[in-house]
Design an enzyme around this catalytic site. Structure first.
Site, mmCIF file in Angstrom:
data_model
loop_
_atom_site.group_PDB
_atom_site.id
_atom_site.type_symbol
_atom_site.label_atom_id
_atom_site.label_comp_id
_atom_site.label_asym_id
_atom_site.label_seq_id
_atom_site.Cartn_x
_atom_site.Cartn_y
_atom_site.Cartn_z
ATOM 1 N N HIS A 25 -4.348 0.915 2.689
ATOM 2 C CA HIS A 25 -3.287 -0.028 2.329
ATOM 3 C C HIS A 25 -3.188 -1.242 3.264
ATOM 4 O O HIS A 25 -2.169 -1.540 3.858
ATOM 5 C CB HIS A 25 -1.936 0.639 2.057
ATOM 6 C CG HIS A 25 -1.360 1.544 3.109
ATOM 7 N ND1 HIS A 25 -1.205 1.185 4.410
ATOM 8 C CD2 HIS A 25 -0.851 2.800 2.997
ATOM 9 C CE1 HIS A 25 -0.620 2.174 5.064
ATOM 10 N NE2 HIS A 25 -0.412 3.157 4.238
ATOM 11 N N HIS A 79 3.720 15.881 4.540
ATOM 12 C CA HIS A 79 3.851 14.444 4.276
ATOM 13 C C HIS A 79 3.382 14.190 2.848
ATOM 14 O O HIS A 79 2.297 14.622 2.464
ATOM 15 C CB HIS A 79 2.981 13.696 5.293
ATOM 16 C CG HIS A 79 3.008 12.205 5.156
ATOM 17 N ND1 HIS A 79 4.002 11.520 4.518
ATOM 18 C CD2 HIS A 79 2.135 11.263 5.612
ATOM 19 C CE1 HIS A 79 3.742 10.217 4.572
ATOM 20 N NE2 HIS A 79 2.613 10.033 5.224
ATOM 21 N N GLU A 81 2.624 11.304 1.283
ATOM 22 C CA GLU A 81 1.759 10.175 0.912
ATOM 23 C C GLU A 81 0.498 10.736 0.250
ATOM 24 O O GLU A 81 0.022 11.824 0.592
ATOM 25 C CB GLU A 81 1.416 9.309 2.143
ATOM 26 C CG GLU A 81 0.823 7.976 1.710
ATOM 27 C CD GLU A 81 0.808 6.896 2.808
ATOM 28 O OE1 GLU A 81 1.111 7.199 3.979
ATOM 29 O OE2 GLU A 81 0.473 5.743 2.460
ATOM 30 N N ASP A 83 -2.616 10.430 0.326
ATOM 31 C CA ASP A 83 -3.822 10.892 1.028
ATOM 32 C C ASP A 83 -3.679 12.361 1.439
ATOM 33 O O ASP A 83 -4.669 13.010 1.779
ATOM 34 C CB ASP A 83 -4.148 10.013 2.249
ATOM 35 C CG ASP A 83 -2.961 9.692 3.120
ATOM 36 O OD1 ASP A 83 -1.825 9.711 2.632
ATOM 37 O OD2 ASP A 83 -3.167 9.400 4.320
ATOM 38 N N HIS A 145 5.122 9.006 8.925
ATOM 39 C CA HIS A 145 5.136 7.598 8.638
ATOM 40 C C HIS A 145 5.956 7.233 7.399
ATOM 41 O O HIS A 145 6.118 6.065 7.052
ATOM 42 C CB HIS A 145 3.648 7.179 8.541
ATOM 43 C CG HIS A 145 3.221 6.157 7.601
ATOM 44 N ND1 HIS A 145 2.433 6.370 6.502
ATOM 45 C CD2 HIS A 145 3.481 4.839 7.612
ATOM 46 C CE1 HIS A 145 2.196 5.248 5.895
ATOM 47 N NE2 HIS A 145 2.815 4.293 6.524
ATOM 48 N N ASP A 164 0.717 12.419 10.247
ATOM 49 C CA ASP A 164 0.191 11.113 10.679
ATOM 50 C C ASP A 164 0.369 10.841 12.180
ATOM 51 O O ASP A 164 -0.346 10.009 12.749
ATOM 52 C CB ASP A 164 0.897 9.981 9.917
ATOM 53 C CG ASP A 164 0.385 9.808 8.498
ATOM 54 O OD1 ASP A 164 -0.643 10.414 8.151
ATOM 55 O OD2 ASP A 164 1.027 9.066 7.732
ATOM 56 N N TYR A 192 -4.583 2.848 15.195
ATOM 57 C CA TYR A 192 -3.736 3.559 14.231
ATOM 58 C C TYR A 192 -2.261 3.313 14.535
ATOM 59 O O TYR A 192 -1.462 3.030 13.639
ATOM 60 C CB TYR A 192 -4.045 5.068 14.280
ATOM 61 C CG TYR A 192 -3.423 5.835 13.145
ATOM 62 C CD1 TYR A 192 -4.112 6.028 11.954
ATOM 63 C CD2 TYR A 192 -2.134 6.331 13.239
ATOM 64 C CE1 TYR A 192 -3.532 6.708 10.893
ATOM 65 C CE2 TYR A 192 -1.546 7.005 12.188
ATOM 66 C CZ TYR A 192 -2.249 7.194 11.020
ATOM 67 O OH TYR A 192 -1.677 7.860 9.962
ATOM 68 N N HIS A 225 -5.311 13.019 10.303
ATOM 69 C CA HIS A 225 -6.450 12.089 10.238
ATOM 70 C C HIS A 225 -7.227 12.128 11.552
ATOM 71 O O HIS A 225 -6.626 12.067 12.624
ATOM 72 C CB HIS A 225 -5.986 10.637 10.057
ATOM 73 C CG HIS A 225 -5.260 10.373 8.784
ATOM 74 N ND1 HIS A 225 -5.858 10.409 7.551
ATOM 75 C CD2 HIS A 225 -3.963 10.035 8.546
ATOM 76 C CE1 HIS A 225 -4.965 10.102 6.616
ATOM 77 N NE2 HIS A 225 -3.808 9.883 7.188
#
Ligand code: FEO
Length: 400
Positions: A25, A79, A81, A83, A145, A164, A192, A225
């Site tokens: 993004h 989370h 999101e 991903d 996040h 994250d 990051y 990640h």
């Protein structure tokens, strides 16, 4: 085909490496990323997070190397999101777990995003649930996040599943951060933070305080990640860096970003940089022909000065400069002093527009430099002086 990797007696990595990811993004991910998911194998089988939808089969293949996916009793979504949750509906459909857990905001987000009627159980901040021979404790980490984000803590193994937080976008064959080139690991950790977490720095300070207060002392920080932290000194360092970055105390570092049409704004930027150096700053020039917005954001992370320049094109600043300034404004860097500069041919709106961006970011704008067509030696001397004035202001603020 794809194998799980053992991390502790009970915890396995079952994630996915995405070597080709180059844009997350808007954040340029030069070295790809991973979507880490974890399996806790005790009397009950728990899956922590999933991955992007298109990698579901790889995730299931890694799980299958240690347990039949249908044996999964529970799924924890730290989370929502995509991903980490993109594959969740199909995994749930296949596995039919007894329960899916998420934070209260996670329950709402999963429903809103996935248009899903699966019942997800909300866990409260600090709640601990026993799953056979292991307990998992949950901590809300709102806005880190997303509003739904949470940590899951496995006290028996001292594993913190941090989604994250403390992560990096880096795809590599090594599973642990201490096995990877250290320059790369710390650079990607900073990148990051700068590109994902910087806007939430106030909340990060509160989170670090909370981690201290609760007394969490992980031996493994299993992020969502990039490689996993397992060395005591690395875990201490990443916590300490997060505190430093979150405080955003200005340092004697200056970032000068600009783009140029015929070299005039470039000359001005170079002269300003020389003035900054003379004034005692360490300078990073990021001409936008060779840097992208994420590189600039990373440089700004530990800077005390942000100076931006653009020539005027069709009554506007250059699109490349607008791109980076728009991106930086969203990241909300704090405690910066700066200046605006640029060349023009006839109308000359760009400097005013650059200054407005800087002011919207609450940069303390010390001055500006505007030159018609090509700078003379006198113009360049004024640019040099602007650099020394900004450096002097920074010295005043940092007490150097
Ligand atoms: Fe890795 Fe906020 O998702």
């Amino acid at each position: 085909m794809f194998k799980a990797i053992k991390i502790t007696d009970r915890v396995y990595w079952v994630g996915v490496r995405d070597w080709s990811l180059r844009n997350f993004h808007g954040y340029t991910t030069h070295k790809g990323s991973t979507y880490n998911a974890y399996l806790i194998l005790g009397e009950k089988v728990i899956l922590v997070d999933t991955c992007k939808k298109q990698y579901k089969n790889e995730l299931l293949s890694r799980i299958s190397s240690v347990v039949d996916p249908k044996e999964i009793d529970y799924i924890i979504s730290n989370h929502s999101e995509m991903d980490h949750s993109g594959a969740l509906p199909e995994v749930v459909e296949l596995v039919k777990p007894e329960k899916v857990f998420a934070s209260p905001m996670g329950v709402k987000n999963l429903k809103d995003q996935l248009h899903w009627d699966v019942q997800v159980q909300a866990v409260k901040d600090g709640e601990e649930i026993s799953f056979g021979d292991v307990k998992v404790q949950f901590f809300e980490t709102r806005m880190l996040h997303w509003p739904d984000s949470m940590f899951s803590w496995l006290p028996e193994e001292r594993v913190l599943f941090s989604q994250d937080a403390f992560a990096m976008h880096l795809s590599c064959s090594e599973l642990f951060a201490d096995e990877v080139d250290q320059g790369l690991v710390w650079r990607e950790t900073a990148t990051y933070y700068a590109n994902i977490l910087l806007p939430y720095s106030n909340l990060i300070l509160k989170l670090l305080e909370k981690v201290r207060k609760i007394g969490l002392n992980p031996t493994i920080v299993a992020t969502d990640h990039g490689p996993i932290w397992r060395r005591e000194e690395d875990i201490a360092r990443v916590l300490s860096l997060y505190e430093r970055w979150a405080k955003q105390e200005p340092t004697m570092k200056a970032v000068v970003l600009y783009d140029t049409m015929w070299g005039s704004t470039d000359l001005m930027g170079r002269a300003i940089a020389d003035g900054l150096i003379k004034g005692g700053c360490s300078v990073k020039i990021t001409p936008l022909s060779g840097s992208d917005r994420s590189d600039v954001a990373t440089e700004v992370l530990d800077a005390g000065v942000l100076i931006a320049g653009s020539p005027t094109l069709n009554n506007n600043l250059l699109p490349s400069v607008a791109d980076v300034l728009t991106y930086l404004k969203g990241l909300r860097p704090q405690n910066l002093v700066g200046a605006a500069f640029g060349s023009y041919g006839w109308s000359g709106e760009s400097v005013k527009q650059v200054k407005e961006y800087l002011e919207a970011m609450k940069v303390d704008v010390v001055g500006e430099a505007k030159v018609k067509y090509v700078p003379t030696q006198e113009d360049l001397s004024l640019c040099f002086d602007l650099g020394t004035q900004v450096a002097a202001k920074l010295k005043e603020l940092t007490g150097n």
